[in-house]
Motif scaffolding. Structure first.
Motif, PDB file in Angstrom:
ATOM      1  N   HIS A 185      59.245 -62.781  37.412  1.00 56.99           N
ATOM      2  CA  HIS A 185      59.238 -63.027  38.990  1.00 56.99           C
ATOM      3  C   HIS A 185      59.269 -61.545  39.582  1.00 56.99           C
ATOM      4  O   HIS A 185      58.708 -61.324  40.586  1.00 56.99           O
ATOM      5  N   LEU A 186      60.247 -60.872  38.959  1.00 57.05           N
ATOM      6  CA  LEU A 186      60.577 -59.428  39.605  1.00 57.05           C
ATOM      7  C   LEU A 186      59.205 -58.858  39.648  1.00 57.05           C
ATOM      8  O   LEU A 186      58.694 -57.806  40.547  1.00 57.05           O
ATOM      9  N   LEU A 187      58.323 -58.822  38.605  1.00 60.55           N
ATOM     10  CA  LEU A 187      57.293 -57.950  38.081  1.00 60.55           C
ATOM     11  C   LEU A 187      56.288 -58.242  39.141  1.00 60.55           C
ATOM     12  O   LEU A 187      55.576 -57.391  39.722  1.00 60.55           O
TER      13      LEU A 187
ATOM     14  N   TYR B  53      52.226 -55.138  33.208  1.00 63.15           N
ATOM     15  CA  TYR B  53      52.620 -54.287  34.507  1.00 63.15           C
ATOM     16  C   TYR B  53      52.740 -52.635  33.821  1.00 63.15           C
ATOM     17  O   TYR B  53      52.483 -51.717  34.398  1.00 63.15           O
ATOM     18  N   GLU B  54      53.240 -52.654  32.793  1.00 62.07           N
ATOM     19  CA  GLU B  54      53.486 -51.192  31.995  1.00 62.07           C
ATOM     20  C   GLU B  54      52.152 -50.456  31.946  1.00 62.07           C
ATOM     21  O   GLU B  54      52.196 -49.275  32.367  1.00 62.07           O
ATOM     22  N   GLU B  55      51.236 -51.127  31.543  1.00 59.42           N
ATOM     23  CA  GLU B  55      49.851 -50.457  31.316  1.00 59.42           C
ATOM     24  C   GLU B  55      49.307 -50.368  32.781  1.00 59.42           C
ATOM     25  O   GLU B  55      48.681 -48.951  32.900  1.00 59.42           O
ATOM     26  N   VAL B  56      49.238 -51.096  33.754  1.00 61.41           N
ATOM     27  CA  VAL B  56      48.803 -50.575  35.052  1.00 61.41           C
ATOM     28  C   VAL B  56      49.696 -49.251  35.621  1.00 61.41           C
ATOM     29  O   VAL B  56      48.987 -48.351  36.049  1.00 61.41           O
ATOM     30  N   CYS B  57      51.004 -49.585  35.723  1.00 60.80           N
ATOM     31  CA  CYS B  57      51.875 -48.542  36.245  1.00 60.80           C
ATOM     32  C   CYS B  57      51.494 -47.211  35.452  1.00 60.80           C
ATOM     33  O   CYS B  57      51.626 -45.752  36.097  1.00 60.80           O
ATOM     34  N   SER B  58      51.481 -47.061  34.004  1.00 59.00           N
ATOM     35  CA  SER B  58      51.126 -45.886  33.111  1.00 59.00           C
ATOM     36  C   SER B  58      49.925 -45.213  33.626  1.00 59.00           C
ATOM     37  O   SER B  58      49.761 -44.058  33.933  1.00 59.00           O
TER      38      SER B  58
END
Length: 196
Positions: free
Chosen positions: A76-78, A122-127
């Motif tokens: 939910h937080l992501l 999420y990590e992939e997009v943010c990186s």
């Protein structure tokens, strides 16, 4: 001005999934967590990152799956973080169209989902976004230099004001064009089915 902008862009970071609690949170805990983690993105000190009303509206507008027994998961937080960033340039409807396939996949009641999958996404997009900071700084520097060479035939005091205006217009044009492109791409995505 330029150095200050470039320094602030260089400090841009994101909430790392490992920093998100692995336990489900109540609404007050969610708003407190988001306020602490995203406070550097506030324009004014008294701005609110997320309120209970906002979160309830996101759930009502199908941007966020409903909580489980009034508790919000890491997933939910992501999703809320994505909503927080998208709401500055997209309509609620566009955000729903963009996020619905993800929330359908990762929050489906009748299917097992890999709890790390949305974290990985999420990590992939943010990186990927973080890796573009240098490129973004170069683009800002170029927009500034272009503006600096404008209005050269105007008096000094007026020239400075007009050059700053030109710089803002130059940055705004990038945002405008990219927003148009994003909206065009969202328009081509499948529209979510409304549940009765």
């Amino acid at each position: 001005l330029l150095n200050s902008i470039l320094e602030s862009v260089g400090r841009i970071d994101y909430i790392h999934p490992v920093d998100i609690p692995n336990i489900d949170l109540y609404m007050d805990q969610v708003t407190t967590f988001m306020e602490e983690q995203l406070s550097s993105t506030k324009r004014y000190e008294d701005d609110k990152i997320l309120t209970k009303t906002m979160i309830n509206n996101y759930a009502k507008n199908n941007l966020l799956p409903p909580p489980n027994k009034k508790k919000y998961s890491k997933e939910h937080l992501l999703v809320l973080i994505f909503v927080y960033y998208f709401k500055n340039l997209l309509s609620i409807k566009d955000i729903e169209i963009l996020l619905k396939p993800l929330t359908d996949k990762y929050f489906a009641v009748d299917s097992e989902f890999d709890m790390e999958s949305i974290s990985d996404l999420y990590e992939e997009v943010c990186s990927m976004e973080k890796s573009r900071i240098g490129e973004l700084q170069d683009s800002i520097r170029k927009a500034y230099e272009t503006a600096e060479h404008s209005f050269v035939c105007v008096d000094d005091e007026e020239r400075e004001q007009l050059q700053k205006f030109a710089f803002i217009c130059n940055l705004s044009f990038d945002v405008y064009v990219k927003k148009q492109l994003i909206e065009k791409m969202v328009d081509e995505l499948p529209k979510p089915n409304k549940k009765k």
